[in-house]
Design an enzyme around this catalytic site. Structure first.
Site, PDB file in Angstrom:
ATOM      1  N   GLY A  10       0.844  -1.206   0.000  1.00 43.90           N
ATOM      2  CA  GLY A  10       0.000   0.000   0.000  1.00 43.90           C
ATOM      3  C   GLY A  10       0.873   1.248   0.000  1.00 43.90           C
ATOM      4  O   GLY A  10       0.529   2.257   0.620  1.00 43.90           O
ATOM      5  N   GLY A  13      -0.452   4.960  -1.073  1.00 48.01           N
ATOM      6  CA  GLY A  13      -1.534   5.638  -0.342  1.00 48.01           C
ATOM      7  C   GLY A  13      -1.071   6.886   0.397  1.00 48.01           C
ATOM      8  O   GLY A  13       0.105   7.252   0.365  1.00 48.01           O
ATOM      9  N   GLN A  14      -2.024   7.539   1.083  1.00 48.73           N
ATOM     10  CA  GLN A  14      -1.723   8.794   1.790  1.00 48.73           C
ATOM     11  C   GLN A  14      -0.585   8.608   2.795  1.00 48.73           C
ATOM     12  O   GLN A  14       0.392   9.349   2.785  1.00 48.73           O
ATOM     13  CB  GLN A  14      -2.973   9.295   2.539  1.00 48.73           C
ATOM     14  CG  GLN A  14      -2.758  10.669   3.172  1.00 48.73           C
ATOM     15  CD  GLN A  14      -3.701  10.969   4.335  1.00 48.73           C
ATOM     16  OE1 GLN A  14      -4.415  10.095   4.825  1.00 48.73           O
ATOM     17  NE2 GLN A  14      -3.704  12.207   4.774  1.00 48.73           N
ATOM     18  N   LEU A  15      -0.700   7.593   3.647  1.00 45.40           N
ATOM     19  CA  LEU A  15       0.341   7.331   4.649  1.00 45.40           C
ATOM     20  C   LEU A  15       1.510   6.569   4.015  1.00 45.40           C
ATOM     21  O   LEU A  15       2.683   6.889   4.246  1.00 45.40           O
ATOM     22  CB  LEU A  15      -0.250   6.524   5.810  1.00 45.40           C
ATOM     23  CG  LEU A  15       0.722   6.068   6.898  1.00 45.40           C
ATOM     24  CD1 LEU A  15       1.321   7.274   7.629  1.00 45.40           C
ATOM     25  CD2 LEU A  15       0.034   5.160   7.910  1.00 45.40           C
ATOM     26  N   ILE A  37      -0.896  -2.067  -5.781  1.00 41.29           N
ATOM     27  CA  ILE A  37      -1.568  -2.788  -6.870  1.00 41.29           C
ATOM     28  C   ILE A  37      -1.209  -2.179  -8.227  1.00 41.29           C
ATOM     29  O   ILE A  37      -1.231  -2.851  -9.252  1.00 41.29           O
ATOM     30  CB  ILE A  37      -3.095  -2.842  -6.631  1.00 41.29           C
ATOM     31  CG1 ILE A  37      -3.755  -3.863  -7.536  1.00 41.29           C
ATOM     32  CG2 ILE A  37      -3.751  -1.485  -6.724  1.00 41.29           C
ATOM     33  CD1 ILE A  37      -5.092  -4.345  -7.024  1.00 41.29           C
ATOM     34  N   TYR A 141     -15.688  -0.390   7.480  1.00 41.30           N
ATOM     35  CA  TYR A 141     -14.255  -0.158   7.691  1.00 41.30           C
ATOM     36  C   TYR A 141     -13.900  -0.359   9.170  1.00 41.30           C
ATOM     37  O   TYR A 141     -12.952  -1.088   9.506  1.00 41.30           O
ATOM     38  CB  TYR A 141     -13.927   1.263   7.236  1.00 41.30           C
ATOM     39  CG  TYR A 141     -12.570   1.795   7.615  1.00 41.30           C
ATOM     40  CD1 TYR A 141     -11.396   1.263   7.085  1.00 41.30           C
ATOM     41  CD2 TYR A 141     -12.453   2.888   8.488  1.00 41.30           C
ATOM     42  CE1 TYR A 141     -10.157   1.796   7.421  1.00 41.30           C
ATOM     43  CE2 TYR A 141     -11.217   3.422   8.824  1.00 41.30           C
ATOM     44  CZ  TYR A 141     -10.079   2.871   8.284  1.00 41.30           C
ATOM     45  OH  TYR A 141      -8.852   3.401   8.618  1.00 41.30           O
ATOM     46  N   ILE A 171      -5.318  11.669   9.344  1.00 39.41           N
ATOM     47  CA  ILE A 171      -3.942  12.161   9.134  1.00 39.41           C
ATOM     48  C   ILE A 171      -3.950  13.347   8.160  1.00 39.41           C
ATOM     49  O   ILE A 171      -4.579  13.294   7.111  1.00 39.41           O
ATOM     50  CB  ILE A 171      -3.042  11.024   8.591  1.00 39.41           C
ATOM     51  CG1 ILE A 171      -3.037   9.852   9.585  1.00 39.41           C
ATOM     52  CG2 ILE A 171      -1.619  11.529   8.332  1.00 39.41           C
ATOM     53  CD1 ILE A 171      -2.282   8.622   9.093  1.00 39.41           C
TER      54      ILE A 171
HETATM   55  C1  AKB Z   1     -11.077   7.678   7.700  1.00 40.16           C
HETATM   56  O1  AKB Z   1     -11.551   8.809   7.821  1.00 40.16           O
HETATM   57  O2  AKB Z   1     -11.721   6.693   7.321  1.00 40.16           O
HETATM   58  C2  AKB Z   1      -9.619   7.471   8.100  1.00 40.16           C
HETATM   59  C3  AKB Z   1      -9.505   7.000   9.505  1.00 40.16           C
HETATM   60  C4  AKB Z   1      -9.756   7.938  10.613  1.00 40.16           C
HETATM   61  O3  AKB Z   1      -9.213   5.866   9.734  1.00 40.16           O
HETATM   62  N1  AKB Z   1      -8.890   8.677   7.894  1.00 40.16           N
END
Ligand code: AKB
Length: 316
Positions: A10, A13-15, A37, A141, A171
């Protein structure tokens, strides 16, 4: 002494994109293999294409480079996840279990698995979620992260796999864009200010959420991964805190530097997600076990974000 060989999954990604560069600086480019990917033009060397849904693709790279540590950062985030709940569950769980299984079977000694403030839900004390708060996530999530935390504990207890994890706040950084999260507004708002555009915020002005500046998120991640094993007392995931901010507070901080900056507020489904998350996190355990200490506050972060984004937009 065996030198660590790190695999970042990954890395686009952002991080991931910022963490990858930080790890390469510390451990040397040749010791940090980046993967995602899709290929990334910014990472011309030490990059392997991996679809983390495919066990064999992860194992192939782990064997090829004799990987000893994996940072598994690939996931579908909170807002995007609500559009395709079952797909999000399958992807987040399958990728994570593939990583844990490859690690266990190939003597990878340490794995980093990111969790999130999204593991907390409606019944948490919004004003201060403590480490041991009851976990009752409201998004797919969040459910996948809560399950992941329990799997991390399971792999440690059953197989001795040293999985380490942080419950990240949203973040904020200037080097990369977030995608699909509920806290994305906190990065987008700075871009709008620098582009001299009005920002339309999808959260209410007073919705306080835990947020963290990118450099603090990076140093927390590297620090927890370098902590001696006997100091890691939480095997699910550590609460990680830095700032607790609302859109109006960020807007006011920006207006101190850009007085004409304007924000309008039109809430959407992301407000409902944010309403189930805590506004503040208690991270005493991280501070005690591995000396976690954030360095950046809103004023410092705002100054850096605006200066760096000005430079970025001038260049392009
Ligand atoms: C989100 O907003 O889904 C993420 C998190 C806080 O895990 N930035």
């Amino acid at each position: 002494m065996v030198r660590d060989k790190i695999l970042v999954i990954g890395a686009n990604g952002q991080l991931g994109s910022v963490l990858s560069v930080a790890l390469q600086k510390i451990f040397g480019k040749e010791n940090v293999i980046l993967s995602d990917i899709k290929p990334n033009p910014l990472f011309e060397s030490h990059f392997e294409k991996i679809d983390a849904m495919v066990y064999d693709q992860i194992e192939y790279v782990v064997k090829k480079y004799s990987i000893t540590q994996i940072y598994h950062l690939a996931a579908i985030l909170s807002a995007a996840g609500e559009k395709y709940p079952l797909r999000t569950w399958r992807l987040n769980m399958e990728m994570m279990l593939n990583v844990f299984e490859v690690a266990r079977k190939n003597s990878v000694s340490r794995v980093f698995f990111p969790s999130s403030i999204a593991v907390f839900g409606k019944n948490v004390a919004r004003s201060k979620a403590i480490q041991t708060s009851f976990i009752n996530p409201s998004t797919v999530y969040g459910i996948s992260k809560a399950a992941g935390e329990n799997w991390a504990q399971y792999y440690f207890d059953q197989y001795g796999l040293d999985v380490r994890s942080l419950r990240y706040p949203g973040i904020i950084g200037y080097k990369s864009m977030p995608g699909g999260g509920t806290t994305d507004y906190a990065v987008e708002i700075y871009h709008s200010a620098v582009k001299k555009e009005k920002y339309i915020c999808y959260l209410n002005p007073d919705t306080k959420l835990p947020l963290i500046y990118m450099d603090d998120a990076i140093h927390a991640t590297i620090e927890i991964m370098q902590t001696p094993i006997e100091n890691i007392r939480i095997r699910t995931s550590y609460n990680l805190a830095s700032m607790s901010l609302s859109p109006i507070e960020i807007a006011l901080a920006i207006q101190k530097i850009h007085p004409n900056f304007k924000v309008d507020y039109y809430t959407d489904f992301r407000q409902n997600i944010a309403a189930t998350w805590p506004s503040e996190i208690d991270d005493q355990q991280a501070r005690k076990d591995w000396n976690w200490q954030p360095k950046y506050d809103l004023t410092q972060m705002t100054k850096i974000m605006l200066e760096q984004l000005e430079k970025k937009y001038k260049k392009n």
